[in-house]
Design a protein around this motif. Structure first.
Motif, mmCIF file in Angstrom:
data_model
loop_
_atom_site.group_PDB
_atom_site.id
_atom_site.type_symbol
_atom_site.label_atom_id
_atom_site.label_comp_id
_atom_site.label_asym_id
_atom_site.label_seq_id
_atom_site.Cartn_x
_atom_site.Cartn_y
_atom_site.Cartn_z
ATOM 1 N N SER A 54 24.642 42.724 10.153
ATOM 2 C CA SER A 54 23.197 42.360 10.157
ATOM 3 C C SER A 54 22.495 43.249 9.591
ATOM 4 C CB SER A 54 22.879 41.923 11.775
ATOM 5 O OG SER A 54 23.193 43.378 12.554
ATOM 6 N N THR A 55 22.843 44.668 9.776
ATOM 7 C CA THR A 55 21.969 45.589 9.191
ATOM 8 C C THR A 55 21.881 45.395 7.609
ATOM 9 O OG1 THR A 55 23.716 47.208 9.269
ATOM 10 C CG2 THR A 55 22.252 47.385 10.850
ATOM 11 N N THR A 56 23.076 45.358 7.133
ATOM 12 C CA THR A 56 23.102 45.023 5.400
ATOM 13 C C THR A 56 22.299 43.753 5.367
ATOM 14 O OG1 THR A 56 25.291 46.075 5.344
ATOM 15 C CG2 THR A 56 24.653 44.755 3.727
ATOM 16 N N ILE A 57 22.203 42.662 5.773
ATOM 17 C CA ILE A 57 21.467 41.476 5.473
ATOM 18 C C ILE A 57 20.197 41.946 5.539
ATOM 19 C CG2 ILE A 57 20.877 39.106 6.301
ATOM 20 C CD1 ILE A 57 23.896 39.024 7.207
ATOM 21 N N GLY A 58 19.694 42.621 6.676
ATOM 22 C CA GLY A 58 18.401 42.994 6.660
ATOM 23 C C GLY A 58 17.863 43.876 5.341
ATOM 24 N N LYS A 59 18.649 44.824 5.054
ATOM 25 C CA LYS A 59 18.294 45.658 3.882
ATOM 26 C C LYS A 59 18.404 44.799 2.521
ATOM 27 C CE LYS A 59 20.195 49.779 5.970
ATOM 28 N NZ LYS A 59 21.293 50.790 5.945
ATOM 29 N N LEU A 60 19.137 43.999 2.331
ATOM 30 C CA LEU A 60 19.558 43.220 1.160
ATOM 31 C C LEU A 60 18.203 42.119 1.121
ATOM 32 C CD1 LEU A 60 23.225 42.393 0.860
ATOM 33 C CD2 LEU A 60 21.798 43.855 -0.607
ATOM 34 N N ALA A 61 17.938 41.664 2.056
ATOM 35 C CA ALA A 61 16.821 40.705 2.296
ATOM 36 C C ALA A 61 15.452 41.463 1.723
ATOM 37 C CB ALA A 61 16.601 40.193 3.685
ATOM 38 N N GLY A 62 15.224 42.572 2.189
ATOM 39 C CA GLY A 62 14.192 43.546 1.665
ATOM 40 C C GLY A 62 14.371 43.725 0.094
ATOM 41 N N GLU A 65 13.515 40.726 -1.899
ATOM 42 C CA GLU A 65 12.048 40.412 -1.679
ATOM 43 C C GLU A 65 12.152 38.960 -0.850
ATOM 44 O OE1 GLU A 65 10.220 40.480 -5.366
ATOM 45 O OE2 GLU A 65 9.888 42.675 -5.505
ATOM 46 N N LEU A 66 13.074 38.787 0.211
ATOM 47 C CA LEU A 66 13.263 37.799 1.031
ATOM 48 C C LEU A 66 12.852 37.889 2.407
ATOM 49 C CD1 LEU A 66 16.732 36.134 -0.405
ATOM 50 C CD2 LEU A 66 14.468 34.888 -0.045
ATOM 51 N N LEU A 67 12.519 39.152 2.803
ATOM 52 C CA LEU A 67 12.117 39.645 4.358
ATOM 53 C C LEU A 67 11.032 38.651 4.650
ATOM 54 C CD1 LEU A 67 13.781 40.892 6.441
ATOM 55 C CD2 LEU A 67 12.405 43.190 5.948
ATOM 56 N N GLU A 68 9.845 39.030 3.988
ATOM 57 C CA GLU A 68 8.775 38.513 4.508
ATOM 58 C C GLU A 68 8.778 37.130 4.169
ATOM 59 O OE1 GLU A 68 6.829 39.601 6.629
ATOM 60 O OE2 GLU A 68 7.595 41.611 6.675
ATOM 61 N N PRO A 69 8.960 36.469 3.068
ATOM 62 C CA PRO A 69 8.774 35.260 2.865
ATOM 63 C C PRO A 69 9.901 34.222 3.845
ATOM 64 C CG PRO A 69 9.197 36.110 0.820
ATOM 65 C CD PRO A 69 9.403 37.321 1.729
ATOM 66 N N ILE A 70 10.921 34.868 4.366
ATOM 67 C CA ILE A 70 11.819 34.139 5.173
ATOM 68 C C ILE A 70 10.879 34.022 6.657
ATOM 69 C CG2 ILE A 70 13.827 34.166 6.661
ATOM 70 C CD1 ILE A 70 15.273 34.587 4.238
ATOM 71 N N ARG A 71 10.531 35.282 6.971
ATOM 72 C CA ARG A 71 9.467 35.396 8.306
ATOM 73 C C ARG A 71 8.592 34.454 8.256
ATOM 74 N NH1 ARG A 71 9.416 41.787 8.624
ATOM 75 N NH2 ARG A 71 11.283 42.130 9.696
ATOM 76 N N ALA A 72 7.820 33.983 7.099
ATOM 77 C CA ALA A 72 6.614 33.466 7.006
ATOM 78 C C ALA A 72 7.148 31.876 6.908
ATOM 79 C CB ALA A 72 5.879 33.564 5.577
ATOM 80 N N ILE A 88 21.828 37.254 15.134
ATOM 81 C CA ILE A 88 21.185 38.660 15.222
ATOM 82 C C ILE A 88 19.726 38.510 14.353
ATOM 83 C CG2 ILE A 88 21.158 41.126 14.907
ATOM 84 C CD1 ILE A 88 24.436 40.939 15.358
ATOM 85 N N MET A 89 19.951 38.046 13.098
ATOM 86 C CA MET A 89 18.700 38.066 12.509
ATOM 87 C C MET A 89 17.578 37.040 12.802
ATOM 88 S SD MET A 89 19.371 40.363 10.043
ATOM 89 C CE MET A 89 18.042 40.000 8.945
ATOM 90 N N LEU A 90 18.012 36.109 13.567
ATOM 91 C CA LEU A 90 17.086 35.086 14.059
ATOM 92 C C LEU A 90 16.353 35.752 15.532
ATOM 93 C CD1 LEU A 90 18.505 31.710 13.226
ATOM 94 C CD2 LEU A 90 16.603 32.779 12.360
ATOM 95 N N ALA A 99 18.752 52.087 14.129
ATOM 96 C CA ALA A 99 17.206 52.438 14.477
ATOM 97 C C ALA A 99 16.452 51.961 13.124
ATOM 98 C CB ALA A 99 16.930 54.124 14.192
ATOM 99 N N GLY A 100 15.211 51.301 13.605
ATOM 100 C CA GLY A 100 14.556 50.371 12.395
ATOM 101 C C GLY A 100 15.215 49.174 11.800
ATOM 102 N N GLN A 101 16.139 48.641 12.629
ATOM 103 C CA GLN A 101 16.808 47.455 11.994
ATOM 104 C C GLN A 101 15.917 46.429 11.892
ATOM 105 O OE1 GLN A 101 20.712 46.592 13.963
ATOM 106 N NE2 GLN A 101 20.765 44.522 12.909
ATOM 107 N N GLU A 102 15.851 45.563 10.910
ATOM 108 C CA GLU A 102 14.951 44.693 10.451
ATOM 109 C C GLU A 102 15.826 43.222 10.797
ATOM 110 O OE1 GLU A 102 12.183 44.965 9.766
ATOM 111 O OE2 GLU A 102 11.400 46.112 8.320
ATOM 112 N N THR A 103 14.755 42.338 11.595
ATOM 113 C CA THR A 103 15.344 40.871 11.619
ATOM 114 C C THR A 103 14.232 40.062 11.091
ATOM 115 O OG1 THR A 103 14.284 40.304 13.609
ATOM 116 C CG2 THR A 103 16.590 41.528 13.604
ATOM 117 N N PHE A 104 14.874 38.529 10.967
ATOM 118 C CA PHE A 104 13.740 37.797 10.718
ATOM 119 C C PHE A 104 12.874 37.229 11.934
ATOM 120 C CE2 PHE A 104 17.309 36.358 7.512
ATOM 121 C CZ PHE A 104 16.628 37.287 6.708
ATOM 122 N N GLY A 105 13.568 37.206 13.108
ATOM 123 C CA GLY A 105 12.819 36.809 14.069
ATOM 124 C C GLY A 105 12.618 35.347 14.351
#
Length: 204
Positions: A54-62, A65-72, A88-90, A99-105
């Protein structure tokens, strides 16, 4: 209303069982594409977020340039299904994350990362998949370095649990058009959970 044959479901193609998910979805009668860029995300009616790290998926999504588009897209109502790390990503919250792990939520739940232990602690179990929106059925689930759900909020529905030494653990959750499982249905040959997701997408 779309029929299954007219749907396009994307599989986030940054890490994990991308081919396996695509094969299962295609058995369900839908077109699939790998999603690595926002332009591909814009083409899909639903999105599968496979397992991996999950940490790697979050970093690669950033990086892609997919992190914010998927969240939106999720906020706008795009149906999504996350398996294992995809669960985990959802999640809106993580226990045991970095620390600072990103998810789509998107799902009102707190997920414990690596809740069932390391790779050597992988196991199989029959779970009762008991959603309120479909027929109940027993499912042969495979858990590989899997998370579990610590708690869910009022908007989320528990769809399956599994019993173990620590008591019953939540391993499948649905919230509206979002679905998440701790386990890996893409490696079982049993398409029933993918079929449920296709139905969620079709009725979106």
């Amino acid at each position: 209303m779309s029929t299954a044959s007219t749907l396009t479901i994307g599989v986030l193609a940054l890490q994990g069982d991308v081919r396996e998910h695509r094969a299962m979805l295609e058995q369900c009668g839908v077109r699939t594409i790998g999603v690595r860029r926002p332009a591909e995300l814009a083409q899909v009616d639903g999105l599968v977020i496979p397992g991996g790290e999950s940490t790697t998926i979050g970093k690669l999504a950033g990086i892609f340039e997919l992190l914010e588009p998927i969240r939106a897209a999720l906020r706008a109502g795009l149906p999504a299904y996350g398996t294992c790390a995809g669960m985990i990503m959802l999640a809106d919250g993580i226990e045991g994350g970095t620390a600072g792990q990103e998810t789509f939520g998107g799902i009102d739940m707190v997920v414990r990362r690596n809740g069932f232990g390391r790779q050597v602690d992988s196991f199989e179990a029959t779970v009762e998949f008991a959603p309120t929106w479909a027929d109940h059925f027993d499912y042969p689930a495979t858990f590989i370095r899997a998370p579990y759900v610590e708690k869910v909020g009022g908007a989320a529905e528990v769809a399956a649990t599994v019993s173990g030494p620590g008591g019953d653990r939540i391993v499948a959750v649905r919230q509206g058009r979002l679905l998440a499982t701790s386990f890996h249905p893409e490696i079982t040959g049993d398409t029933r959970i993918h079929e449920l997701f296709v139905e969620l997408v079709r009725h979106a």
